[in-house]
Scaffold this motif. Structure first.
Motif, PDB file in Angstrom:
ATOM      1  N   THR A 124     -44.435  53.988  42.284  1.00 19.42           N
ATOM      2  CA  THR A 124     -45.444  54.740  40.968  1.00 19.42           C
ATOM      3  C   THR A 124     -44.092  55.948  40.301  1.00 19.42           C
ATOM      4  N   SER A 125     -43.622  56.140  41.145  1.00 20.58           N
ATOM      5  CA  SER A 125     -42.484  57.615  40.260  1.00 20.58           C
ATOM      6  C   SER A 125     -40.673  56.458  41.475  1.00 20.58           C
ATOM      7  N   LEU A 126     -39.754  55.999  40.432  1.00 18.98           N
ATOM      8  CA  LEU A 126     -38.938  56.389  40.766  1.00 18.98           C
ATOM      9  C   LEU A 126     -38.052  56.812  39.657  1.00 18.98           C
ATOM     10  N   ASP A 127     -36.892  58.723  41.236  1.00 18.48           N
ATOM     11  CA  ASP A 127     -35.987  59.001  40.103  1.00 18.48           C
ATOM     12  C   ASP A 127     -34.393  58.632  40.640  1.00 18.48           C
ATOM     13  N   LEU A 128     -33.697  57.603  39.699  1.00 18.73           N
ATOM     14  CA  LEU A 128     -32.466  57.620  39.764  1.00 18.73           C
ATOM     15  C   LEU A 128     -31.583  59.209  39.016  1.00 18.73           C
ATOM     16  N   SER A 129     -32.430  59.515  38.532  1.00 18.17           N
ATOM     17  CA  SER A 129     -31.420  60.081  37.060  1.00 18.17           C
ATOM     18  C   SER A 129     -29.925  61.351  38.228  1.00 18.17           C
ATOM     19  N   TYR A 130     -29.111  61.704  37.243  1.00 23.66           N
ATOM     20  CA  TYR A 130     -28.135  62.538  37.475  1.00 23.66           C
ATOM     21  C   TYR A 130     -27.344  61.797  38.878  1.00 23.66           C
ATOM     22  N   GLN A 153     -31.997  58.431  33.569  1.00 26.30           N
ATOM     23  CA  GLN A 153     -30.457  58.995  32.507  1.00 26.30           C
ATOM     24  C   GLN A 153     -29.650  60.223  33.565  1.00 26.30           C
ATOM     25  N   HIS A 154     -28.159  59.701  32.830  1.00 26.94           N
ATOM     26  CA  HIS A 154     -26.945  60.863  32.845  1.00 26.94           C
ATOM     27  C   HIS A 154     -27.076  59.569  34.509  1.00 26.94           C
ATOM     28  N   ASN A 155     -25.934  58.702  33.702  1.00 27.77           N
ATOM     29  CA  ASN A 155     -25.062  57.583  34.833  1.00 27.77           C
ATOM     30  C   ASN A 155     -24.467  57.204  34.246  1.00 27.77           C
ATOM     31  N   GLN A 156     -24.242  55.810  34.737  1.00 24.82           N
ATOM     32  CA  GLN A 156     -22.697  54.548  33.727  1.00 24.82           C
ATOM     33  C   GLN A 156     -23.558  53.688  33.807  1.00 24.82           C
ATOM     34  N   PHE A 157     -24.732  53.106  33.389  1.00 22.10           N
ATOM     35  CA  PHE A 157     -25.906  52.234  33.245  1.00 22.10           C
ATOM     36  C   PHE A 157     -25.260  51.642  31.946  1.00 22.10           C
ATOM     37  N   ILE A 158     -25.219  50.175  31.727  1.00 22.72           N
ATOM     38  CA  ILE A 158     -23.651  49.617  30.684  1.00 22.72           C
ATOM     39  C   ILE A 158     -25.034  48.232  30.506  1.00 22.72           C
ATOM     40  N   GLY A 159     -25.153  47.418  29.060  1.00 20.62           N
ATOM     41  CA  GLY A 159     -25.534  46.434  28.909  1.00 20.62           C
ATOM     42  C   GLY A 159     -27.389  47.234  27.875  1.00 20.62           C
ATOM     43  N   GLU A 160     -28.193  46.684  28.128  1.00 20.89           N
ATOM     44  CA  GLU A 160     -29.088  46.253  27.463  1.00 20.89           C
ATOM     45  C   GLU A 160     -30.381  46.898  28.137  1.00 20.89           C
ATOM     46  N   GLU A 173     -43.626  57.980  31.779  1.00 24.15           N
ATOM     47  CA  GLU A 173     -42.215  58.924  31.129  1.00 24.15           C
ATOM     48  C   GLU A 173     -41.156  58.035  31.398  1.00 24.15           C
ATOM     49  N   PHE A 174     -40.682  58.049  30.957  1.00 29.09           N
ATOM     50  CA  PHE A 174     -38.702  57.176  30.804  1.00 29.09           C
ATOM     51  C   PHE A 174     -38.160  57.316  29.947  1.00 29.09           C
ATOM     52  N   ASN A 175     -36.592  57.950  30.524  1.00 27.80           N
ATOM     53  CA  ASN A 175     -35.985  58.359  30.609  1.00 27.80           C
ATOM     54  C   ASN A 175     -34.380  57.434  30.832  1.00 27.80           C
ATOM     55  N   VAL A 176     -33.488  56.823  29.648  1.00 27.78           N
ATOM     56  CA  VAL A 176     -32.239  56.735  30.105  1.00 27.78           C
ATOM     57  C   VAL A 176     -31.038  57.128  29.170  1.00 27.78           C
ATOM     58  N   ALA A 177     -31.278  58.417  28.321  1.00 27.39           N
ATOM     59  CA  ALA A 177     -30.849  59.400  28.456  1.00 27.39           C
ATOM     60  C   ALA A 177     -29.449  59.453  29.191  1.00 27.39           C
ATOM     61  N   GLU A 178     -28.030  59.694  28.286  1.00 25.09           N
ATOM     62  CA  GLU A 178     -27.125  59.953  28.558  1.00 25.09           C
ATOM     63  C   GLU A 178     -26.198  58.764  29.461  1.00 25.09           C
ATOM     64  N   GLY A 200     -27.815  59.564  23.413  1.00 30.03           N
ATOM     65  CA  GLY A 200     -26.085  60.015  24.356  1.00 30.03           C
ATOM     66  C   GLY A 200     -25.921  58.639  24.961  1.00 30.03           C
ATOM     67  N   ASN A 201     -26.355  57.472  24.094  1.00 28.27           N
ATOM     68  CA  ASN A 201     -25.908  56.540  24.730  1.00 28.27           C
ATOM     69  C   ASN A 201     -25.367  56.101  22.878  1.00 28.27           C
ATOM     70  N   GLN A 202     -24.583  55.651  22.954  1.00 30.91           N
ATOM     71  CA  GLN A 202     -23.599  55.286  22.072  1.00 30.91           C
ATOM     72  C   GLN A 202     -24.429  53.587  21.685  1.00 30.91           C
ATOM     73  N   GLY A 203     -24.874  52.764  21.836  1.00 36.01           N
ATOM     74  CA  GLY A 203     -24.889  51.458  21.269  1.00 36.01           C
ATOM     75  C   GLY A 203     -26.024  50.926  20.842  1.00 36.01           C
ATOM     76  N   LEU A 204     -27.239  52.380  21.628  1.00 37.79           N
ATOM     77  CA  LEU A 204     -29.049  52.121  21.729  1.00 37.79           C
ATOM     78  C   LEU A 204     -29.010  52.192  20.022  1.00 37.79           C
ATOM     79  N   CYS A 205     -29.818  51.581  19.896  1.00 42.20           N
ATOM     80  CA  CYS A 205     -30.295  51.811  18.178  1.00 42.20           C
ATOM     81  C   CYS A 205     -32.008  51.141  18.314  1.00 42.20           C
ATOM     82  N   GLY A 206     -32.463  51.182  17.306  1.00 41.96           N
ATOM     83  CA  GLY A 206     -33.684  50.560  16.746  1.00 41.96           C
ATOM     84  C   GLY A 206     -34.650  52.003  16.744  1.00 41.96           C
TER      85      GLY A 206
END
Ligand SMILES: *[C@@H]1O[C@H](CO)[C@@H](O)[C@H](O)[C@H]1NC(C)=O
Ligand SMILES: *[C@@H]1O[C@H](CO)[C@@H](O)[C@H](O)[C@H]1NC(C)=O
Ligand SMILES: *[C@@H]1O[C@H](CO)[C@@H](O)[C@H](O)[C@H]1NC(C)=O
Ligand SMILES: *[C@@H]1O[C@H](CO)[C@@H](O)[C@H](O)[C@H]1NC(C)=O
Length: 268
Positions: A124-130, A153-160, A173-178, A200-206
């Motif tokens: 129910t909860s997955l926290d991989l941040s930092y 948030q705060h990892n090096q994930f690429i793509g969409e 709760e959902f966070n993919v910042a940085e 903090g993601n250069q290419g995210l949009c909308g």
């Protein structure tokens, strides 16, 4: 509590208490985690001692929380801030009743397993941040239908962000910042979560961020049309000016009523 959440809890209770090998499995799970993770501070090495095999002994390990204090059945694994390194831990599929996994604030790296929903289907909860997790965010997470919290948030994930994340209707709760993400934000997430969770993601949009740039394909015809329009209107303006000037010169009475202005026009 929603009915199907109750059902899940009941299922997890029956699932493990009726199968006598489940305890062995949970022990195997933690052994495998300890072996696959690099532990420079020796936190797991010192605390996770598998020698003293008394009842519910794993429940006293650092970061391990059991369903019941007398039963070796892992409910949560909270390994945040322990200086851990290496790849995503292996063997988590043997913690068959686990609902919370927290690996935040460590130095983990490499991809999230592409089959994560098979490894830990009931989280129910997955926290991989930092951390320094990389690669793309697996679409497979969309099969983890009980997820309430997903912190990447705060990892090096690429793509969409996988569009299938629209299926994760329980997310609160959902966070993919940085990260290094790009592309449009899936609509369900756009409606529920604010811009800071995507920042903090250069290419995210909308929505809730800025509009996505129109693709090049869509740009071209518009530009050509504007170009044509400009040419046509400037030619039109020039022709109009000449015609108007000539007309005004030869038929000034049609355009000017005042005598003073007429004199001026004639003098030209
Ligand atoms: C095993 O664990 C129990 C409970 O934590 C403790 O009382 C006992 O001293 C331990 N035995 C050994 C040999 O470490
Ligand atoms: C993704 O999840 C489904 C269901 O949990 C599973 O059957 C499938 O094998 C997974 N995909 C990969 C690439 O492992
Ligand atoms: C997930 O994939 C890894 C590597 O591809 C494999 O070792 C592991 O057994 C798989 N897990 C499950 C539950 O299928
Ligand atoms: C996994 O999710 C996909 C859609 O993302 C779905 O088509 C598939 O049936 C799911 N598999 C399982 C085993 O739930």
């Amino acid at each position: 509590m929603a009915d199907d959440t109750k059902f899940l809890l009941l299922f997890l209770l029956l699932n493990s208490s009726t199968l006598c090998f489940s305890t062995e499995q949970d022990i195997q799970c933690l052994k495998s985690v300890q072996q696959s993770v690099t532990d420079p501070n020796g936190v797991l090495k010192s605390s996770w001692n598998f020698e003293n095999n008394t009842v519910a002994f794993i429940c006293r390990f650092t970061g391990v929380e059991c369903w019941h204090p007398d039963e070796d059945r892992v409910l949560s694994l909270r390994l945040g801030n322990l200086g851990l390194e290496g790849p995503f831990p292996r063997g988590l599929q043997y913690c068959t009743s686990m609902m919370n996994l927290d690996l935040s604030n460590n130095n983990f790296e490499g991809p999230i397993p592409a089959n994560i929903s098979r490894e830990v289907p009931y989280l129910t909860s997955l926290d991989l941040s930092y951390n320094s997790f990389s690669g793309s965010i697996p679409q497979n997470i969309s099969n983890m239908t009980y997820l309430n919290v997903l912190s990447l948030q705060h990892n090096q994930f690429i793509g969409e962000i996988p569009r299938k994340f629209n299926l994760l209707t329980r997310l609160s709760e959902f966070n993919v910042a940085e990260n290094l993400l790009s592309g449009p934000i899936p609509s369900l997430l756009a409606v529920r979560f604010s811009a800071s969770n995507f920042a903090g993601n250069q290419g995210l949009c909308g929505s809730p961020l800025d509009d996505c740039p129109p693709s090049k394909r869509r740009w071209r015809p518009v530009r050509i049309r504007l170009h044509k329009l400009n040419n046509q209107s400037s030619i039109g303006a020039a022709v109009g000016f000449v015609v108007g000037f000539v007309a005004a010169f030869y038929f000034p009475h049609c355009f000017v009523c005042s005598e003073r202005l007429r004199a001026y026009v004639v003098r030209i």
